[in-house]
Design a protein around this motif. Structure first.
Motif, PDB file in Angstrom:
ATOM      1  N   SER A  20     -50.782   0.371  -8.893  1.00  0.00           N
ATOM      2  CA  SER A  20     -50.882   0.497  -9.548  1.00  0.00           C
ATOM      3  C   SER A  20     -49.658   1.812  -9.869  1.00  0.00           C
ATOM      4  O   SER A  20     -48.203   1.950  -8.946  1.00  0.00           O
ATOM      5  N   ARG A  21     -49.791   2.502 -11.093  1.00  0.00           N
ATOM      6  CA  ARG A  21     -48.108   3.064 -11.944  1.00  0.00           C
ATOM      7  C   ARG A  21     -47.700   3.869 -10.167  1.00  0.00           C
ATOM      8  O   ARG A  21     -46.645   4.635 -10.501  1.00  0.00           O
ATOM      9  N   ASP A  22     -48.621   4.818  -9.573  1.00  0.00           N
ATOM     10  CA  ASP A  22     -48.862   6.111  -8.675  1.00  0.00           C
ATOM     11  C   ASP A  22     -47.747   5.391  -8.024  1.00  0.00           C
ATOM     12  O   ASP A  22     -46.916   5.560  -7.206  1.00  0.00           O
ATOM     13  N   SER A  23     -47.919   3.966  -6.828  1.00  0.00           N
ATOM     14  CA  SER A  23     -47.293   3.080  -5.745  1.00  0.00           C
ATOM     15  C   SER A  23     -46.416   3.452  -6.118  1.00  0.00           C
ATOM     16  O   SER A  23     -44.860   3.092  -5.357  1.00  0.00           O
ATOM     17  N   VAL A  24     -45.778   2.441  -8.016  1.00  0.00           N
ATOM     18  CA  VAL A  24     -44.667   2.437  -8.114  1.00  0.00           C
ATOM     19  C   VAL A  24     -43.874   3.615  -8.633  1.00  0.00           C
ATOM     20  O   VAL A  24     -42.660   2.992  -7.285  1.00  0.00           O
ATOM     21  N   VAL A  25     -44.456   4.955  -8.638  1.00  0.00           N
ATOM     22  CA  VAL A  25     -43.369   5.624  -8.983  1.00  0.00           C
ATOM     23  C   VAL A  25     -43.047   6.338  -7.077  1.00  0.00           C
ATOM     24  O   VAL A  25     -42.000   6.435  -7.019  1.00  0.00           O
ATOM     25  N   LEU A  26     -44.400   5.927  -6.328  1.00  0.00           N
ATOM     26  CA  LEU A  26     -43.436   6.861  -4.490  1.00  0.00           C
ATOM     27  C   LEU A  26     -42.870   5.681  -4.239  1.00  0.00           C
ATOM     28  O   LEU A  26     -41.664   6.279  -3.612  1.00  0.00           O
ATOM     29  N   ASP A  27     -42.834   4.728  -4.657  1.00  0.00           N
ATOM     30  CA  ASP A  27     -41.808   3.732  -4.052  1.00  0.00           C
ATOM     31  C   ASP A  27     -40.405   3.879  -4.242  1.00  0.00           C
ATOM     32  O   ASP A  27     -38.975   3.878  -3.171  1.00  0.00           O
ATOM     33  N   TYR A  28     -40.414   4.150  -5.416  1.00  0.00           N
ATOM     34  CA  TYR A  28     -38.883   4.183  -6.032  1.00  0.00           C
ATOM     35  C   TYR A  28     -38.098   5.631  -6.081  1.00  0.00           C
ATOM     36  O   TYR A  28     -37.311   5.943  -5.947  1.00  0.00           O
ATOM     37  N   GLY A  29     -39.729   6.661  -5.739  1.00  0.00           N
ATOM     38  CA  GLY A  29     -38.737   8.161  -5.113  1.00  0.00           C
ATOM     39  C   GLY A  29     -38.340   8.268  -3.943  1.00  0.00           C
ATOM     40  O   GLY A  29     -37.840   8.530  -3.505  1.00  0.00           O
ATOM     41  N   LEU A  30     -38.985   7.165  -3.062  1.00  0.00           N
ATOM     42  CA  LEU A  30     -38.458   7.559  -1.544  1.00  0.00           C
ATOM     43  C   LEU A  30     -37.308   6.751  -1.205  1.00  0.00           C
ATOM     44  O   LEU A  30     -36.716   7.553  -0.731  1.00  0.00           O
TER      45      LEU A  30
END
Length: 618
Positions: A20-30
């Motif tokens: 999902s888009r949220d998982s991508v954003v979280l992965d890159y944010g971390l």
């Protein structure tokens, strides 16, 4: 406040497409938060001396000691979590999707816990300062805590979840403490407005970073797809080449078997023209199919960039004469004039040019064979000429000129297109339409070029340009190859045939005459020596079945004396001797005696190539 995901220089690999888009954003944010950890360390290192100085003035010594103890505990816990995450990521640099999700959750938990630890510490310090009493130093201390809250918001900005939870908690401590000291004061309102603006800027920064995350992820996905497509194309091309090689090898094997059976059957036919004509036609078609297979495989290999080229200085004059000799029988059979013209070269440059053309000898011969065979195939009457020219831009041109039907500009462009054939001129002629395309690819690989000009109903000229180095040294010629050769237009040989089998003798004599050579026949070595002493000969073809056992010194000496006597009958002692063998066991020993070996049943093209090395054609 961060734990590592991967080495700083390692790009984030794209998550699976169904993530999902949220998982991508979280992965890159971390990952972005991890990359901010050196700046967090620098921020803490710069602010710590100022904090200790203000705390020493605002609070008691034992409370300052508690603050420093909490800092020490926080950094210890932070470093432990960071090292554990680093080890985990190093152990699984390319995790599968399930493990990838687990790692994301672990990183979120670790980095969130580290951020919460520092946020709660900031809240505790702010409240303790407000409870310690009023004073100018306490206000200054709370301003420092407000600056620390700004830092917490900045370092939480890459991850929206941390910004929503830890950001308000971080700013609540200094604001509450300031209002406790100065209810309704301007300083309290100033701090509240500053903290609110900082939070707003944090959300703006997070939004911008999310778009950057998705853009970077899309770029990595596109790069990964391109790499996968390239790898698949490469694998498909390799599979195609392997299939082509397998098919070529298997078909070649089948065609060779057919050719051998036809040749074997030909030995049992009489010299009556009808049955021999059918077998000759079948043999020519087999040779044509073999040529198409080789050309097709070479064309695909060249297009894939996998063909090997060995570029070195060439003796173009000798190579051109050899090619003229090879195609002289075909020109003779069609009643065409085939000539070799070097008049455009500077006077006195032949037989050895000053300098040398650069190329792969085998590939140059292959290109010239395509150009000459096309010229002879499509020219019905007149001439075909091979010319050498030195070009001012540093190329040596080998130009094939014919008096054929000519081509229009559109047809000329089509002639170099793979698998495209010109119906007007190629009607009734078989072929794969790859010769000129392959020639252009091979010439480019050698640093040269191939081109053409043509005029309808007048003729065509096709050329091969090779790089020319005036300082290069061509390979040495045979010791006596500088002797004046026979005129270029006369390429027939006088061949002495030694055969003790009347049927095979008739077959070989017919093949030699078909190639345009003159034949003297002998059934014994003694008769052969007598004939050689009476008339000049260019080559000798021995077909007497199994020769002497050459491992025996006496037999070898007898054969060697005969060969020497045969060579001595000719004034220049330059004589090509070819032996037909039922197998290849004696080939190496005969080679040591200067004899070329051909395996039976005989291939007419192989015989033509072997005789092409005779002095009259070399």
């Amino acid at each position: 406040m961060n734990s590592p995901q991967r080495t700083p220089t390692e790009p984030a690999s794209p998550l699976p497409r169904h993530v999902s888009r949220d998982s991508v954003v979280l992965d890159y944010g971390l990952l972005a938060q991890w990359r901010l950890s050196p700046y967090a360390l620098g921020f803490f290192g710069i602010g710590l001396p100022l904090f200790i100085w203000a705390a020493a003035l605002a609070v008691s010594g034992w409370l300052l000691a508690i603050y420093l103890m909490v800092f020490l505990i926080n950094w210890t816990v932070f470093m432990i979590m960071k090292n554990q995450s680093a080890k985990r990521m190093t152990a699984t640099p390319t995790p599968d999707p399930a493990l990838r999700y687990t790692l994301i959750r672990e990183r979120r938990l670790r980095q969130g816990a580290a951020g919460a630890l520092w946020t709660l510490t900031l809240l505790m310090i702010s409240l303790s300062v407000s409870l310690s009493g009023q004073g100018q130093h306490n206000e200054f201390m709370l301003m420092i805590c407000g600056g620390a809250a700004v830092g917490v918001i900045f370092f939480c900005a890459p991850v929206l979840l941390f910004l929503l939870i830890l950001g308000p908690i971080a700013v609540a401590g200094p604001i509450f403490a300031m209002y406790h000291l100065h209810p309704g004061g301007e300083l309290s309102q100033f701090m509240t407005g500053g903290m609110a603006l900082t939070l707003a800027m944090g959300f703006v920064l997070n939004r911008h970073m999310q778009e950057h995350y998705l853009l970077q992820h899309g770029q990595l996905e596109a790069a990964s797809e391109r790499e996968s497509a390239r790898a698949e194309a490469h694998a498909l091309n390799d599979a195609k080449m392997a299939l082509m090689e397998t098919l070529s090898r298997e078909v070649q094997t089948g065609l060779t078997g057919i050719e051998q059976n036809l040749l074997q059957g030909l030995t049992h036919l009489s010299r009556a023209p009808a049955p021999r004509q059918y077998v000759d036609a079948a043999l020519n078609e087999v040779g044509h199919l073999q040529s198409i297979l080789v050309t097709t495989l070479d064309n695909d290999t060249a297009a894939a960039g996998q063909i090997e080229i060995d570029v070195r200085p060439l003796d173009i004059d000798l190579l051109a004469q050899r090619m003229i000799g090879q195609f002289a029988p075909l020109a003779h059979s069609k009643g065409l004039s085939l000539s070799y013209n070097t008049s455009s070269l500077p006077e006195g440059t032949l037989p050895g040019l000053k300098g040398a053309a650069l190329g792969d000898e085998h590939r140059v011969e292959q290109i010239l064979a395509h150009l000459l065979s096309n010229a002879l195939l499509y020219t019905q009457q007149g001439r075909v000429e091979l010319k050498l020219l030195l070009l001012p831009e540093g190329f040596l041109r080998l130009e094939v000129v014919d008096s054929g039907p000519g081509l229009s500009p559109g047809e000329l462009e089509q002639a170099f297109t793979p698998h495209a054939r010109i119906l007007r001129t190629s009607s009734g002629q078989s072929g794969a339409g790859l010769g000129l395309s392959l020639s252009r690819s091979l010439s480019a690989l050698m640093g040269g070029r191939t081109g053409a000009e043509s005029t309808l109903d007048v003729g065509s000229k096709f050329w091969l340009d090779l790089p020319y180095d005036s300082g290069a040294v061509p390979p040495p010629r045979p010791v006596d190859s500088d002797d004046a050769p026979r005129a270029a237009h006369d390429h027939s040989l006088r061949v002495l045939l030694i055969s003790n089998d009347s049927l095979r003798s008739a077959l070989l004599r017919d093949s030699l005459e078909h190639l345009g050579h003159k034949c003297l026949t002998s059934t014994s070595r003694e008769r052969a020596l007598t004939l050689a002493k009476k008339a000049p000969i260019d080559a000798c073809l021995i077909s007497t079945g199994t020769l002497d056992v050459l491992e025996d010194a006496d037999h070898r000496g007898t054969l060697e004396r005969f060969l020497n006597s045969l060579r001595q009958t000719q004034e220049d002692a330059r004589l090509t001797i070819v032996a037909l063998l039922p197998d290849g066991q004696q080939a190496e020993a005969l080679h040591d005696l200067g004899v070329t070996s051909l395996l039976m049943p005989l291939n007419r093209e192989a015989l033509s190539r072997a005789l092409a090395q005779a002095p009259s054609l070399a």
